[in-house]
Design an enzyme around this catalytic site. Sequence first.
Site, PDB file in Angstrom:
ATOM      1  N   ASP A 120      31.658  57.040  39.139  1.00  0.00           N
ATOM      2  CA  ASP A 120      31.866  55.732  38.610  1.00  0.00           C
ATOM      3  C   ASP A 120      31.671  54.558  39.802  1.00  0.00           C
ATOM      4  O   ASP A 120      30.380  54.070  39.844  1.00  0.00           O
ATOM      5  CB  ASP A 120      33.305  55.720  38.257  1.00  0.00           C
ATOM      6  CG  ASP A 120      33.991  54.202  37.876  1.00  0.00           C
ATOM      7  OD1 ASP A 120      32.953  53.505  37.105  1.00  0.00           O
ATOM      8  OD2 ASP A 120      35.117  53.899  38.378  1.00  0.00           O
ATOM      9  N   TRP A 180      35.211  53.065  29.138  1.00  0.00           N
ATOM     10  CA  TRP A 180      36.319  54.022  29.897  1.00  0.00           C
ATOM     11  C   TRP A 180      36.166  55.399  29.144  1.00  0.00           C
ATOM     12  O   TRP A 180      36.264  55.687  27.778  1.00  0.00           O
ATOM     13  CB  TRP A 180      37.765  53.537  29.597  1.00  0.00           C
ATOM     14  CG  TRP A 180      38.653  54.452  30.316  1.00  0.00           C
ATOM     15  CD1 TRP A 180      39.657  55.206  29.811  1.00  0.00           C
ATOM     16  CD2 TRP A 180      38.743  54.465  31.748  1.00  0.00           C
ATOM     17  NE1 TRP A 180      40.307  56.007  30.666  1.00  0.00           N
ATOM     18  CE2 TRP A 180      39.838  55.652  31.949  1.00  0.00           C
ATOM     19  CE3 TRP A 180      38.198  54.055  32.966  1.00  0.00           C
ATOM     20  CZ2 TRP A 180      40.235  56.197  33.211  1.00  0.00           C
ATOM     21  CZ3 TRP A 180      38.783  54.592  34.091  1.00  0.00           C
ATOM     22  CH2 TRP A 180      39.435  55.612  34.176  1.00  0.00           C
ATOM     23  N   THR A 214      34.054  58.108  46.027  1.00  0.00           N
ATOM     24  CA  THR A 214      34.280  59.472  46.135  1.00  0.00           C
ATOM     25  C   THR A 214      33.127  60.351  46.518  1.00  0.00           C
ATOM     26  O   THR A 214      33.265  61.560  47.212  1.00  0.00           O
ATOM     27  CB  THR A 214      35.057  60.214  45.029  1.00  0.00           C
ATOM     28  OG1 THR A 214      36.049  59.217  44.547  1.00  0.00           O
ATOM     29  CG2 THR A 214      35.538  61.422  45.209  1.00  0.00           C
ATOM     30  N   ASP A 274      31.702  66.729  39.871  1.00  0.00           N
ATOM     31  CA  ASP A 274      32.371  65.866  39.610  1.00  0.00           C
ATOM     32  C   ASP A 274      32.436  65.715  38.238  1.00  0.00           C
ATOM     33  O   ASP A 274      31.359  65.818  37.761  1.00  0.00           O
ATOM     34  CB  ASP A 274      32.724  64.587  40.497  1.00  0.00           C
ATOM     35  CG  ASP A 274      34.000  64.052  40.654  1.00  0.00           C
ATOM     36  OD1 ASP A 274      35.085  64.582  39.564  1.00  0.00           O
ATOM     37  OD2 ASP A 274      34.404  63.355  41.435  1.00  0.00           O
ATOM     38  N   LYS A 330      28.019  56.369  35.166  1.00  0.00           N
ATOM     39  CA  LYS A 330      28.151  54.819  34.649  1.00  0.00           C
ATOM     40  C   LYS A 330      27.000  53.893  35.026  1.00  0.00           C
ATOM     41  O   LYS A 330      26.814  53.959  36.345  1.00  0.00           O
ATOM     42  CB  LYS A 330      29.367  54.306  34.965  1.00  0.00           C
ATOM     43  CG  LYS A 330      30.392  55.167  34.052  1.00  0.00           C
ATOM     44  CD  LYS A 330      31.750  54.347  33.944  1.00  0.00           C
ATOM     45  CE  LYS A 330      32.807  55.376  33.842  1.00  0.00           C
ATOM     46  NZ  LYS A 330      34.270  54.518  33.873  1.00  0.00           N
TER      47      LYS A 330
END
Length: 176
Positions: A98, A151, A102, A94, A126
Amino acid sequence: MKKLYYTYQMIHKLGQSIAGQIKESGFNPDVIVAIGSGGFIPARILRTYLGKPILAVGIAYYDLNDKPMDYPRKVQWIEEAEKKLAGKRILLVDEVDDSRVTLEYCTNELLAYHPEALAVAVLHDKRKEKRGKFPPGVSKVFVGETLGDVWIVYPWDALDIDAQDRNAALAHGAGI
Ligand code: G4P
Ligand code: MG
């Protein structure tokens, strides 16, 4: 939230660095599983270095009425997954770790097929409190770069790719 821009060139180099880590670790995947859509391009770059086939899965946070949900669901999955994945070494890819929700979901789903091994690769991790966690069946997590809670703006989201490159150059210095 602070925005951090990346060029395709930078993403490709992160992919190369992850592939290097994977080779160095001795993990030799049979198959790459890409989590769409953010994982598609990273998986394709890894394929260049690792030379393995890619299977794709699609995950969404919206129900059939477009209402947001707390947990993901499959919108696309691997045909005859059991046959393709049982006893195999899987590299799940992926773009970003984050919340980890998922990745927790997908790793659990894949472990149900009893692969020989399952590792995860992400361009970015992150540094933050994660809502999800990796199940014990995940043997290794390969990370291109660890960031704070910024971000990340990926080049494939750019409408103006030249502006994207300029913003990346400003943020990361002229050395790109
Ligand atoms: P995780 O489990 O892999 O940590 O991801 P999580 O579910 O927390 O992420 C939810 C969505 O938010 C994912 O997109 C993820 O890619 C995206 N996301 C999280 N942080 C960033 C960021 O800094 N920059 C960008 N551009 N996206 C971020 P998704 O719903 O899977 O959509 P997509 O992959 O089709 O784009
Ligand atoms: Mg994604």
